[in-house]
Write a protein that holds these residues in place. Structure first.
Motif, PDB file in Angstrom:
ATOM      1  N   TYR A  26       0.835  -1.200   0.000  1.00 61.20           N
ATOM      2  CA  TYR A  26       0.000   0.000   0.000  1.00 61.20           C
ATOM      3  C   TYR A  26       0.869   1.249   0.000  1.00 61.20           C
ATOM      4  N   TYR A  27       1.900   1.280   0.846  1.00 58.31           N
ATOM      5  CA  TYR A  27       2.773   2.454   0.934  1.00 58.31           C
ATOM      6  C   TYR A  27       3.558   2.638  -0.359  1.00 58.31           C
ATOM      7  N   ILE A  28       4.052   1.535  -0.912  1.00 56.30           N
ATOM      8  CA  ILE A  28       4.822   1.621  -2.152  1.00 56.30           C
ATOM      9  C   ILE A  28       3.950   2.130  -3.297  1.00 56.30           C
ATOM     10  N   ASP A  29       2.720   1.608  -3.398  1.00 61.23           N
ATOM     11  CA  ASP A  29       1.817   2.030  -4.480  1.00 61.23           C
ATOM     12  C   ASP A  29       1.384   3.481  -4.335  1.00 61.23           C
ATOM     13  N   GLN A  30       1.145   3.912  -3.092  1.00 59.18           N
ATOM     14  CA  GLN A  30       0.581   5.235  -2.863  1.00 59.18           C
ATOM     15  C   GLN A  30       1.623   6.329  -2.659  1.00 59.18           C
ATOM     16  N   ALA A  31       2.867   5.966  -2.327  1.00 61.91           N
ATOM     17  CA  ALA A  31       3.885   6.982  -2.037  1.00 61.91           C
ATOM     18  C   ALA A  31       5.155   6.824  -2.867  1.00 61.91           C
ATOM     19  N   ILE A  32       5.710   5.624  -2.884  1.00 60.36           N
ATOM     20  CA  ILE A  32       7.001   5.434  -3.555  1.00 60.36           C
ATOM     21  C   ILE A  32       6.867   5.584  -5.066  1.00 60.36           C
ATOM     22  N   TYR A  33       5.942   4.836  -5.681  1.00 56.58           N
ATOM     23  CA  TYR A  33       5.783   4.907  -7.137  1.00 56.58           C
ATOM     24  C   TYR A  33       5.457   6.323  -7.617  1.00 56.58           C
ATOM     25  N   PRO A  34       4.495   7.036  -7.011  1.00 58.06           N
ATOM     26  CA  PRO A  34       4.242   8.421  -7.443  1.00 58.06           C
ATOM     27  C   PRO A  34       5.467   9.323  -7.297  1.00 58.06           C
ATOM     28  N   ALA A  35       6.254   9.128  -6.230  1.00 50.52           N
ATOM     29  CA  ALA A  35       7.450   9.951  -6.040  1.00 50.52           C
ATOM     30  C   ALA A  35       8.491   9.673  -7.127  1.00 50.52           C
ATOM     31  N   VAL A  36       8.637   8.400  -7.527  1.00 54.81           N
ATOM     32  CA  VAL A  36       9.593   8.043  -8.579  1.00 54.81           C
ATOM     33  C   VAL A  36       9.167   8.660  -9.904  1.00 54.81           C
ATOM     34  N   VAL A  37       7.866   8.546 -10.219  1.00 51.94           N
ATOM     35  CA  VAL A  37       7.356   9.130 -11.467  1.00 51.94           C
ATOM     36  C   VAL A  37       7.538  10.647 -11.453  1.00 51.94           C
ATOM     37  N   PHE A  38       7.251  11.259 -10.319  1.00 52.23           N
ATOM     38  CA  PHE A  38       7.419  12.707 -10.148  1.00 52.23           C
ATOM     39  C   PHE A  38       8.868  13.114 -10.440  1.00 52.23           C
ATOM     40  N   ALA A  39       9.836  12.368  -9.877  1.00 52.27           N
ATOM     41  CA  ALA A  39      11.248  12.689 -10.087  1.00 52.27           C
ATOM     42  C   ALA A  39      11.661  12.481 -11.540  1.00 52.27           C
ATOM     43  N   MET A  40      11.156  11.409 -12.166  1.00 50.61           N
ATOM     44  CA  MET A  40      11.507  11.124 -13.560  1.00 50.61           C
ATOM     45  C   MET A  40      11.017  12.233 -14.481  1.00 50.61           C
ATOM     46  N   ILE A  41       9.781  12.710 -14.247  1.00 52.07           N
ATOM     47  CA  ILE A  41       9.244  13.791 -15.077  1.00 52.07           C
ATOM     48  C   ILE A  41      10.057  15.069 -14.859  1.00 52.07           C
ATOM     49  N   SER A  42      10.433  15.325 -13.609  1.00 49.30           N
ATOM     50  CA  SER A  42      11.189  16.542 -13.305  1.00 49.30           C
ATOM     51  C   SER A  42      12.539  16.551 -14.004  1.00 49.30           C
ATOM     52  N   TYR A  43      13.223  15.417 -14.009  1.00 50.70           N
ATOM     53  CA  TYR A  43      14.568  15.361 -14.582  1.00 50.70           C
ATOM     54  C   TYR A  43      14.566  15.132 -16.094  1.00 50.70           C
ATOM     55  N   SER A  44      13.426  14.745 -16.660  1.00 47.40           N
ATOM     56  CA  SER A  44      13.392  14.471 -18.099  1.00 47.40           C
ATOM     57  C   SER A  44      13.643  15.731 -18.932  1.00 47.40           C
ATOM     58  N   GLN A  45      13.391  16.911 -18.359  1.00 47.38           N
ATOM     59  CA  GLN A  45      13.588  18.143 -19.128  1.00 47.38           C
ATOM     60  C   GLN A  45      15.065  18.390 -19.453  1.00 47.38           C
TER      61      GLN A  45
ATOM     62  N   ALA B  71      17.743  22.431 -25.522  1.00 48.01           N
ATOM     63  CA  ALA B  71      17.737  23.697 -24.778  1.00 48.01           C
ATOM     64  C   ALA B  71      16.988  24.793 -25.516  1.00 48.01           C
ATOM     65  N   THR B  72      16.893  24.679 -26.849  1.00 50.44           N
ATOM     66  CA  THR B  72      16.198  25.721 -27.615  1.00 50.44           C
ATOM     67  C   THR B  72      14.688  25.511 -27.620  1.00 50.44           C
ATOM     68  N   SER B  73      14.216  24.369 -27.123  1.00 47.54           N
ATOM     69  CA  SER B  73      12.765  24.088 -27.101  1.00 47.54           C
ATOM     70  C   SER B  73      12.185  24.564 -25.778  1.00 47.54           C
ATOM     71  N   ALA B  74      12.071  25.862 -25.662  1.00 43.39           N
ATOM     72  CA  ALA B  74      11.599  26.452 -24.405  1.00 43.39           C
ATOM     73  C   ALA B  74      10.188  26.013 -24.020  1.00 43.39           C
ATOM     74  N   PRO B  75       9.222  25.954 -24.938  1.00 46.22           N
ATOM     75  CA  PRO B  75       7.871  25.530 -24.537  1.00 46.22           C
ATOM     76  C   PRO B  75       7.847  24.122 -23.943  1.00 46.22           C
ATOM     77  N   ALA B  76       8.616  23.207 -24.566  1.00 47.50           N
ATOM     78  CA  ALA B  76       8.635  21.832 -24.051  1.00 47.50           C
ATOM     79  C   ALA B  76       9.257  21.781 -22.658  1.00 47.50           C
ATOM     80  N   ARG B  77      10.347  22.502 -22.457  1.00 49.54           N
ATOM     81  CA  ARG B  77      11.010  22.510 -21.155  1.00 49.54           C
ATOM     82  C   ARG B  77      10.117  23.154 -20.091  1.00 49.54           C
ATOM     83  N   ALA B  78       9.407  24.204 -20.482  1.00 55.45           N
ATOM     84  CA  ALA B  78       8.494  24.859 -19.538  1.00 55.45           C
ATOM     85  C   ALA B  78       7.356  23.924 -19.149  1.00 55.45           C
TER      86      ALA B  78
END
Length: 202
Positions: A161-180, A185-192
């Protein structure tokens, strides 16, 4: 003491409801050592048997203090004790034992009895019965001397329950944050967009 119906008496017990039993019969001054809050109920029953023994029951809602060790989260396990003792009577005057227990410091008698508890986050362990949640009583005797009865509850976290509700969302959150950082670098709209999505997720 009095005669039961088997011995020619008129009844087998004297039942007193409410506060009547406490008003006419001595009641030990019990207290809960780790108590935070106590809500007393008017639901009480006192029963006197022919041999002179007294059984008393009352319904109360208690909030107690307990320490949690979260160092192994989400695989943490906890033990919570409801600690009951006499406020003024040492063992020379009053001995404390769990129901069907024996005198002295030991794991003895019945501690807690409750319906089988099912919870999304917690699994309740340590039960002696598969049908109801039942734990043994624990008696601790100090050198003063006082008896302390520990009514123990054991439970552990269900990690899924904890892994599904906290760990997995946090991992996805970090992956999206670092994917930029892999976006041109010239694609400002995508990075924003990638910068804003984690904020919206929060």
């Amino acid at each position: 003491a009095f005669n039961s119906t088997a011995s020619g008496g008129c009844f087998d017990s004297i039942d007193l409801s409410g506060d009547v039993g406490e008003q006419i019969i001595w009641v030990p001054d019990l207290y809960i050592d780790n108590l935070v809050k106590l809500e007393k109920s008017t639901a009480k029953l006192t029963s006197i048997s022919p041999d002179g023994s007294v059984w008393s029951s009352s319904q109360n809602l208690v909030t107690i203090k307990a320490d949690f060790d979260l160092s192994r989260l989400p695989y943490d396990k906890h033990v919570v004790d409801l600690i009951v003792a006499s406020y003024s009577q040492p063992t020379t005057n009053l001995r404390m034992i769990p129901r069907r227990g024996v005198l002295g410091q030991a794991v003895t008698g019945v501690g807690l009895i409750a319906p089988n508890v099912r919870h999304k986050v917690w699994a309740f362990t340590g039960s002696e019965s598969p049908d109801v949640y039942t734990t043994p009583g624990h008696v601790r005797t100090t050198t003063e001397p006082w008896d302390y009865v520990h009514l123990r509850m054991q439970f552990e976290r269900k990690p899924k329950y904890y892994i599904d509700q906290a760990i997995y969302p946090a991992v996805v959150f970090a992956m999206i944050s670092y994917s930029q950082f892999w976006v041109d670098a010239t694609s400002a709209p995508a990075r924003a967009t990638l910068a804003v999505i984690p904020v919206l997720i929060m």
